[in-house]
Design a protein around this motif. Structure first.
Motif, mmCIF file in Angstrom:
data_model
loop_
_atom_site.group_PDB
_atom_site.id
_atom_site.type_symbol
_atom_site.label_atom_id
_atom_site.label_comp_id
_atom_site.label_asym_id
_atom_site.label_seq_id
_atom_site.Cartn_x
_atom_site.Cartn_y
_atom_site.Cartn_z
ATOM 1 N N MET A 1 0.843 -1.198 0.000
ATOM 2 C CA MET A 1 0.000 0.000 0.000
ATOM 3 C C MET A 1 0.881 1.252 0.000
ATOM 4 N N LYS A 2 0.508 2.208 -0.850
ATOM 5 C CA LYS A 2 1.226 3.475 -0.900
ATOM 6 C C LYS A 2 0.968 4.281 0.370
ATOM 7 N N HIS A 3 1.834 5.264 0.632
ATOM 8 C CA HIS A 3 1.679 6.091 1.818
ATOM 9 C C HIS A 3 0.874 7.364 1.558
ATOM 10 N N GLY A 4 0.580 7.659 0.284
ATOM 11 C CA GLY A 4 -0.210 8.831 -0.063
ATOM 12 C C GLY A 4 -1.259 8.504 -1.105
ATOM 13 N N ALA A 5 -2.389 9.187 -1.036
ATOM 14 C CA ALA A 5 -3.454 9.014 -2.031
ATOM 15 C C ALA A 5 -4.002 10.383 -2.399
ATOM 16 N N ILE A 6 -3.984 10.689 -3.689
ATOM 17 C CA ILE A 6 -4.439 11.987 -4.191
ATOM 18 C C ILE A 6 -5.656 11.760 -5.079
ATOM 19 N N PHE A 7 -6.740 12.409 -4.742
ATOM 20 C CA PHE A 7 -8.000 12.239 -5.460
ATOM 21 C C PHE A 7 -8.349 13.481 -6.275
ATOM 22 N N ASP A 8 -8.780 13.263 -7.502
ATOM 23 C CA ASP A 8 -9.506 14.295 -8.230
ATOM 24 C C ASP A 8 -10.857 14.437 -7.537
ATOM 25 N N MET A 9 -11.562 15.533 -7.765
ATOM 26 C CA MET A 9 -12.852 15.730 -7.095
ATOM 27 C C MET A 9 -14.038 15.435 -8.000
ATOM 28 N N ASP A 10 -14.233 16.259 -9.034
ATOM 29 C CA ASP A 10 -15.412 16.124 -9.885
ATOM 30 C C ASP A 10 -15.337 14.850 -10.726
ATOM 31 N N GLY A 11 -16.333 13.986 -10.562
ATOM 32 C CA GLY A 11 -16.378 12.745 -11.327
ATOM 33 C C GLY A 11 -15.637 11.604 -10.666
ATOM 34 N N THR A 12 -14.844 11.912 -9.624
ATOM 35 C CA THR A 12 -14.101 10.868 -8.916
ATOM 36 C C THR A 12 -14.645 10.689 -7.503
ATOM 37 N N LEU A 13 -14.651 11.760 -6.717
ATOM 38 C CA LEU A 13 -15.240 11.717 -5.382
ATOM 39 C C LEU A 13 -16.700 12.175 -5.403
ATOM 40 N N LEU A 14 -16.962 13.202 -6.189
ATOM 41 C CA LEU A 14 -18.298 13.780 -6.257
ATOM 42 C C LEU A 14 -18.890 13.561 -7.641
ATOM 43 N N ASP A 15 -20.172 13.275 -7.678
ATOM 44 C CA ASP A 15 -20.835 12.992 -8.957
ATOM 45 C C ASP A 15 -21.293 14.306 -9.584
ATOM 46 N N THR A 16 -20.311 15.165 -9.855
ATOM 47 C CA THR A 16 -20.596 16.517 -10.341
ATOM 48 C C THR A 16 -20.144 16.763 -11.778
ATOM 49 N N MET A 89 -17.552 6.577 -1.605
ATOM 50 C CA MET A 89 -16.598 7.648 -1.314
ATOM 51 C C MET A 89 -16.137 7.625 0.142
ATOM 52 N N GLU A 90 -17.073 7.665 1.055
ATOM 53 C CA GLU A 90 -16.700 7.722 2.464
ATOM 54 C C GLU A 90 -15.995 6.443 2.910
ATOM 55 N N GLU A 91 -16.394 5.309 2.330
ATOM 56 C CA GLU A 91 -15.788 4.036 2.703
ATOM 57 C C GLU A 91 -14.309 3.984 2.323
ATOM 58 N N ILE A 92 -13.963 4.426 1.120
ATOM 59 C CA ILE A 92 -12.556 4.364 0.703
ATOM 60 C C ILE A 92 -11.723 5.371 1.474
ATOM 61 N N LEU A 93 -12.282 6.540 1.750
ATOM 62 C CA LEU A 93 -11.540 7.536 2.519
ATOM 63 C C LEU A 93 -11.289 7.040 3.944
ATOM 64 N N SER A 94 -12.298 6.447 4.560
ATOM 65 C CA SER A 94 -12.162 5.914 5.911
ATOM 66 C C SER A 94 -11.158 4.771 5.947
ATOM 67 N N TYR A 95 -11.216 3.912 4.938
ATOM 68 C CA TYR A 95 -10.305 2.767 4.865
ATOM 69 C C TYR A 95 -8.845 3.233 4.755
ATOM 70 N N LEU A 96 -8.582 4.147 3.840
ATOM 71 C CA LEU A 96 -7.213 4.627 3.648
ATOM 72 C C LEU A 96 -6.723 5.389 4.872
ATOM 73 N N ARG A 97 -7.576 6.239 5.400
ATOM 74 C CA ARG A 97 -7.209 7.003 6.589
ATOM 75 C C ARG A 97 -6.894 6.057 7.757
ATOM 76 N N GLY A 98 -7.695 5.008 7.876
ATOM 77 C CA GLY A 98 -7.496 4.045 8.946
ATOM 78 C C GLY A 98 -6.203 3.273 8.836
ATOM 79 N N HIS A 99 -5.639 3.215 7.634
ATOM 80 C CA HIS A 99 -4.369 2.530 7.412
ATOM 81 C C HIS A 99 -3.195 3.510 7.354
ATOM 82 N N GLY A 100 -3.426 4.736 7.802
ATOM 83 C CA GLY A 100 -2.341 5.702 7.909
ATOM 84 C C GLY A 100 -1.923 6.355 6.612
#
Length: 216
Positions: A1-16, A89-100
């Motif tokens: 697992m990588k130590h960093g995760a960078i998300f785009d927003m529109d179309g990736t996290l938000l259905d905008t 969205m919230e599940e993947i963010l919580s999962y990654l955050r929980g793994h540091g």
């Protein structure tokens, strides 16, 4: 697992992303143009001067700055009170955050609009850094925004995932040296995009599965 995760927003996290795509079509008509079906996809993920260049290419007769500003204003008004989220969205963010894993958002939107949207979606506190298109000289497909995001979360680019839905973002992530994962939204995962990115996951839930099974 990588130590960093960078998300785009529109179309990736938000259905905008659909809001932007539809707004571009509406504005083309209002500006007296025949909507070019290729334009919304071409402009996806761009910002600043690069976006203005794309507008001038497709609609040379319009005031590009006013055209761009009108789109941003209309979409911002549309999400003023509620904002659609991508499933998982919230599940993947919580999962990654929980793994540091350190988390960042790198979007072509202005920094203030990104924070506003994430706060409205209830997920701003998950992120260690937010980078907007107004903070870098060159927009996607240049790597600037992802390099800055990696720097702000204290990770080497090669130790970061980039999660993107658009072609400009995919090429930016690859150019930055990040493990770039496409989560298709309105832009299909073409043979060319599949060839350059690290993986294609059909959803944010599929991202978690790929990480858990060691595929990412």
């Amino acid at each position: 697992m990588k130590h960093g995760a960078i998300f785009d927003m529109d179309g990736t996290l938000l259905d905008t992303e659909r809001l932007y795509q539809n707004t571009w079509v509406e504005l083309a008509k209002e500006f007296g143009q025949t909507p070019d079906p290729a334009f919304p996809r071409a402009v996806c993920g761009s910002s600043g001067e690069h976006m203005l260049e794309i507008i001038c290419t497709y609609y040379p007769e319009v005031d590009a700055q006013r055209f761009m500003d009108s789109c941003y204003t209309r979409v911002a008004q549309a999400v003023e009170t509620s904002i659609p989220k991508k499933p998982g969205m919230e599940e993947i963010l919580s999962y990654l955050r929980g793994h540091g894993v350190k988390l960042a958002v790198a979007s072509s939107n202005a920094h203030t609009q990104i924070e506003k949207n994430l706060r409205l979606a209830g997920v701003l506190d998950y992120f260690d850094a937010v980078v907007g298109g107004d903070e870098v000289e060159n927009s996607k497909p240049a790597p600037d925004i992802f390099l800055l995001a990696a720097q702000r979360i204290g990770c080497a680019p090669e130790d970061c995932y980039v999660f993107e839905d658009g072609a400009n973002g995919i090429h930016a992530g690859v150019a930055a040296g990040c493990a770039t994962v496409m989560i298709p939204d309105l832009t299909p995962a073409t043979k060319e995009l599949r060839a350059v990115c690290t993986a294609v996951c059909e959803s944010l839930s599929a991202v978690r599965t790929a990480i858990e099974t060691g595929e990412l």
